[in-house]
Design a protein around this motif. Sequence first.
Motif, PDB file in Angstrom:
ATOM      1  N   THR A   1      31.560  45.828  64.742  1.00 10.57           N
ATOM      2  CA  THR A   1      32.274  45.394  63.540  1.00 10.57           C
ATOM      3  C   THR A   1      31.434  44.418  62.727  1.00 10.57           C
ATOM      4  OG1 THR A   1      34.400  45.664  64.674  1.00 10.57           O
ATOM      5  CG2 THR A   1      34.380  44.302  62.680  1.00 10.57           C
ATOM      6  N   ILE A   2      30.754  43.505  63.422  1.00 14.50           N
ATOM      7  CA  ILE A   2      29.962  42.487  62.742  1.00 14.50           C
ATOM      8  C   ILE A   2      28.675  43.074  62.174  1.00 14.50           C
ATOM      9  CG2 ILE A   2      28.706  40.321  63.052  1.00 14.50           C
ATOM     10  CD1 ILE A   2      31.744  40.027  63.042  1.00 14.50           C
ATOM     11  N   SER A   3      28.049  43.973  62.928  1.00  8.83           N
ATOM     12  CA  SER A   3      26.738  44.493  62.544  1.00  8.83           C
ATOM     13  C   SER A   3      26.859  45.671  61.591  1.00  8.83           C
ATOM     14  CB  SER A   3      25.971  44.935  63.793  1.00  8.83           C
ATOM     15  OG  SER A   3      24.786  45.607  63.443  1.00  8.83           O
ATOM     16  N   GLN A   4      25.993  45.686  60.601  1.00  9.41           N
ATOM     17  CA  GLN A   4      25.911  46.848  59.720  1.00  9.41           C
ATOM     18  C   GLN A   4      25.069  47.954  60.341  1.00  9.41           C
ATOM     19  OE1 GLN A   4      24.347  45.422  55.993  1.00  9.41           O
ATOM     20  NE2 GLN A   4      26.207  44.300  55.462  1.00  9.41           N
ATOM     21  N   ALA A   5      24.248  47.584  61.337  1.00  6.19           N
ATOM     22  CA  ALA A   5      23.297  48.544  61.894  1.00  6.19           C
ATOM     23  C   ALA A   5      23.773  49.193  63.196  1.00  6.19           C
ATOM     24  CB  ALA A   5      21.957  47.853  62.142  1.00  6.19           C
ATOM     25  N   TYR A   6      24.484  48.458  64.033  1.00  8.95           N
ATOM     26  CA  TYR A   6      24.803  48.950  65.372  1.00  8.95           C
ATOM     27  C   TYR A   6      25.522  50.299  65.386  1.00  8.95           C
ATOM     28  CZ  TYR A   6      23.296  44.921  68.181  1.00  8.95           C
ATOM     29  OH  TYR A   6      22.556  43.973  68.832  1.00  8.95           O
ATOM     30  N   PRO A   7      26.586  50.481  64.594  1.00 11.61           N
ATOM     31  CA  PRO A   7      27.317  51.759  64.695  1.00 11.61           C
ATOM     32  C   PRO A   7      26.441  52.963  64.395  1.00 11.61           C
ATOM     33  CG  PRO A   7      28.631  50.141  63.512  1.00 11.61           C
ATOM     34  CD  PRO A   7      27.265  49.553  63.663  1.00 11.61           C
ATOM     35  N   GLY A   8      25.667  52.895  63.309  1.00 10.68           N
ATOM     36  CA  GLY A   8      24.824  54.031  62.945  1.00 10.68           C
ATOM     37  C   GLY A   8      23.731  54.293  63.951  1.00 10.68           C
ATOM     38  N   ILE A   9      23.100  53.233  64.452  1.00 10.12           N
ATOM     39  CA  ILE A   9      22.010  53.412  65.418  1.00 10.12           C
ATOM     40  C   ILE A   9      22.549  53.923  66.737  1.00 10.12           C
ATOM     41  CG2 ILE A   9      20.243  52.193  66.737  1.00 10.12           C
ATOM     42  CD1 ILE A   9      19.790  50.392  64.330  1.00 10.12           C
ATOM     43  N   GLU A  10      23.665  53.382  67.195  1.00  9.92           N
ATOM     44  CA  GLU A  10      24.237  53.851  68.466  1.00  9.92           C
ATOM     45  C   GLU A  10      24.601  55.329  68.385  1.00  9.92           C
ATOM     46  OE1 GLU A  10      26.198  49.801  70.355  1.00  9.92           O
ATOM     47  OE2 GLU A  10      27.437  51.075  69.073  1.00  9.92           O
ATOM     48  N   HIS A  11      25.089  55.748  67.241  1.00 13.70           N
ATOM     49  CA  HIS A  11      25.393  57.176  67.066  1.00 13.70           C
ATOM     50  C   HIS A  11      24.106  57.998  67.047  1.00 13.70           C
ATOM     51  CE1 HIS A  11      26.440  60.872  64.804  1.00 13.70           C
ATOM     52  NE2 HIS A  11      27.600  60.757  65.449  1.00 13.70           N
ATOM     53  N   SER A  12      23.067  57.447  66.423  1.00 11.30           N
ATOM     54  CA  SER A  12      21.808  58.175  66.286  1.00 11.30           C
ATOM     55  C   SER A  12      21.098  58.369  67.620  1.00 11.30           C
ATOM     56  CB  SER A  12      20.894  57.422  65.314  1.00 11.30           C
ATOM     57  OG  SER A  12      19.617  58.003  65.241  1.00 11.30           O
ATOM     58  N   ILE A  13      21.198  57.414  68.525  1.00  4.04           N
ATOM     59  CA  ILE A  13      20.411  57.451  69.763  1.00  4.04           C
ATOM     60  C   ILE A  13      21.151  58.090  70.927  1.00  4.04           C
ATOM     61  CG2 ILE A  13      19.086  55.410  69.097  1.00  4.04           C
ATOM     62  CD1 ILE A  13      20.867  53.768  70.961  1.00  4.04           C
ATOM     63  N   ARG A  14      22.337  58.627  70.701  1.00  8.89           N
ATOM     64  CA  ARG A  14      23.112  59.173  71.817  1.00  8.89           C
ATOM     65  C   ARG A  14      22.350  60.273  72.554  1.00  8.89           C
ATOM     66  NH1 ARG A  14      28.830  60.933  69.562  1.00  8.89           N
ATOM     67  NH2 ARG A  14      27.409  61.879  68.037  1.00  8.89           N
ATOM     68  N   PHE A  15      21.568  61.055  71.833  1.00 11.46           N
ATOM     69  CA  PHE A  15      20.873  62.175  72.474  1.00 11.46           C
ATOM     70  C   PHE A  15      19.824  61.691  73.474  1.00 11.46           C
ATOM     71  CE2 PHE A  15      17.783  61.073  69.276  1.00 11.46           C
ATOM     72  CZ  PHE A  15      16.558  61.479  69.791  1.00 11.46           C
ATOM     73  N   LEU A  16      19.341  60.441  73.315  1.00 11.09           N
ATOM     74  CA  LEU A  16      18.323  59.929  74.232  1.00 11.09           C
ATOM     75  C   LEU A  16      18.875  59.687  75.627  1.00 11.09           C
ATOM     76  CD1 LEU A  16      16.537  57.340  71.896  1.00 11.09           C
ATOM     77  CD2 LEU A  16      15.651  59.553  72.646  1.00 11.09           C
ATOM     78  N   ALA A  17      20.174  59.514  75.739  1.00  8.83           N
ATOM     79  CA  ALA A  17      20.801  59.307  77.044  1.00  8.83           C
ATOM     80  C   ALA A  17      21.194  60.610  77.713  1.00  8.83           C
ATOM     81  CB  ALA A  17      22.034  58.408  76.887  1.00  8.83           C
ATOM     82  N   ASP A  18      21.028  61.722  77.028  1.00  4.86           N
ATOM     83  CA  ASP A  18      21.384  63.023  77.597  1.00  4.86           C
ATOM     84  C   ASP A  18      20.398  63.404  78.704  1.00  4.86           C
ATOM     85  OD1 ASP A  18      23.258  65.478  76.817  1.00  4.86           O
ATOM     86  OD2 ASP A  18      21.308  66.243  77.478  1.00  4.86           O
ATOM     87  N   LYS A  19      20.880  64.097  79.694  1.00  5.86           N
ATOM     88  CA  LYS A  19      20.035  64.494  80.831  1.00  5.86           C
ATOM     89  C   LYS A  19      18.897  65.417  80.407  1.00  5.86           C
ATOM     90  CE  LYS A  19      23.616  63.999  84.369  1.00  5.86           C
ATOM     91  NZ  LYS A  19      24.415  64.694  85.415  1.00  5.86           N
ATOM     92  N   THR A  20      19.089  66.142  79.323  1.00  2.00           N
ATOM     93  CA  THR A  20      18.053  67.077  78.868  1.00  2.00           C
ATOM     94  C   THR A  20      16.996  66.415  77.986  1.00  2.00           C
ATOM     95  OG1 THR A  20      19.383  67.693  76.935  1.00  2.00           O
ATOM     96  CG2 THR A  20      19.714  68.974  78.950  1.00  2.00           C
ATOM     97  N   ALA A  21      17.209  65.125  77.631  1.00  2.76           N
ATOM     98  CA  ALA A  21      16.258  64.442  76.754  1.00  2.76           C
ATOM     99  C   ALA A  21      14.946  64.180  77.487  1.00  2.76           C
ATOM    100  CB  ALA A  21      16.850  63.119  76.268  1.00  2.76           C
ATOM    101  N   LEU A  22      13.849  64.213  76.758  1.00  4.35           N
ATOM    102  CA  LEU A  22      12.548  63.911  77.344  1.00  4.35           C
ATOM    103  C   LEU A  22      12.497  62.441  77.755  1.00  4.35           C
ATOM    104  CD1 LEU A  22      10.139  65.699  74.818  1.00  4.35           C
ATOM    105  CD2 LEU A  22      10.981  66.569  76.998  1.00  4.35           C
ATOM    106  N   PRO A  23      11.945  62.143  78.911  1.00  5.85           N
ATOM    107  CA  PRO A  23      11.820  60.740  79.328  1.00  5.85           C
ATOM    108  C   PRO A  23      10.633  60.078  78.633  1.00  5.85           C
ATOM    109  CG  PRO A  23      10.866  62.176  80.985  1.00  5.85           C
ATOM    110  CD  PRO A  23      11.446  63.085  79.929  1.00  5.85           C
ATOM    111  N   GLY A  24      10.550  58.770  78.813  1.00  2.00           N
ATOM    112  CA  GLY A  24       9.372  58.060  78.349  1.00  2.00           C
ATOM    113  C   GLY A  24       9.591  57.227  77.104  1.00  2.00           C
TER     114      GLY A  24
END
Length: 524
Positions: free
Chosen positions: A406-429
Amino acid sequence: MPRNSDSPTSGHKPLLAELAWGVAALGIVVFGGALNLIFPFVGDQAMALLGARAIAEGGTLYVDYWDNKLPGLIWFYLVAGKLFGFTEQGIRALELIWMTGFSLVMLVTLRRYVCLRCLAALAPVAVVGVYYFAAEPFHLTQLEALVALPIFLSAWLSAAGANKPSPPAKYYFFAGLCAGVTVVFKLVFAPLFVAFWGVASLDLLARRRASPVELLRRLWLPASAGVVIILAGVAAKFWLDGALDELIWTAFVYPPQALATSPPAHYVRLFESLMFFGTYYAVWIGFIAFAGVMWWREERDLLTSLMFVWLVIGLGLILIQRFSWWQYHFLNLFAPAGILGVRGMSDLVRLIARESTSKYASPVFLSIMLAFPLAGSVAVPAGQKVRGYIKIFVTEHQGVADFKRTISQAYPGIEHSIRFLADKTALPGPIYVFGDPLYYYLSGRELALPTTGWAWPYYLLSQWQQLPAQLDEARPAYIYIDRLNRTLIDERDDEVREFLETHYLALLKDHKGVWHILRREYRR
């Protein structure tokens, strides 16, 4: 300094009043700091945290992680992370301890600077309290606020030493140590201490008829020794780490070259920053002006002189940073403005009490009445923050993560953007982000290169030319490019653009840019 009106024979009442005012002041400071403990990071803070984490994991500053800042702030984040965790709460916790310490220092050192000792309690509120209640996430844990403590200590020690019958060298030695600590945070503050000691020298020449030899022996040599000890210790640390050349290049070679090529800030930003500062010290302007008038008319107290020097020279140091002019730069002026405001209030109380015979002209009564403007300067922003907490945690029954979004203008958009990085099929590293460093912090992914990709408009052409080879060696699994850096890449260098087009494929688009994935044939 003005003679304190508290009498040693007046019993325990003045001491109890001083204690009560001091406890109340510290309570306000701690409350204000606590309100900010869970405030989200912005990119500046995420960058410092990346450097601190790199060091904590065995890396070397300016080799394994490069930032254009001197090491002071990153070391502060490192200590905070090791003590309390590399999180928003961990970093803010050490800042709160630091600022509470600053408040205690002001309570102790300013007792005889005001006509009533209890008035010294207003200084922490006028400086640290206003900072905490005014601060948004963008302002918190910036070095400009943190260095106010060593700068003030250096000024106070310089004034206290000059007020001794025979100026002891140890005062200026410790003043030099504080100056050295400040410079380790930011080199641009160095002229401020030269001005402090220059004014102290003039004061000693005028009042004590001190000889040039005495000034050299008792002031300049001890102060210089203090500075040299701190800087030599830092240089030795980097020499042992094999990074002394990188430190020297970052401190002395990079800044003038960057200033010559970086885009200057727009004057609108400077105006907005001045308005930010003026908004929170508008109620103090009259008191600051009155302190100046009394300083001119009566005995010219050295500490008051140094606070005015800090205010004027500090503003000049902000103005010469023409590619910045951010609001947080003006946080460094909160301390001299607040202290001078309290001094002006004290002078007004002393003058009215001296000239009036009315029962309402007692120093205590006048101090209470004149303290109301201070209450207004902190009550409004404090109320806004408290209402925000009540709305999110009490009315809407949300948690800390929701509060940050709520406070941050950046957190909601970035958290939505990076969700794929936590997926099991995402490349590590590791990954590389041409954009906000919060992508690293919120994703938990490591930075692929020593240099973050946020400040490329301010980096040198030679650094840019090294980028294709560095990317080729690191081969980050994913690269994110925001719109600003996309334009920069297209305009600046064919090699970087060619490397990215050859080695990476566009994967997905978010609210600010595009994620790219390393092509299969280039994966190791």
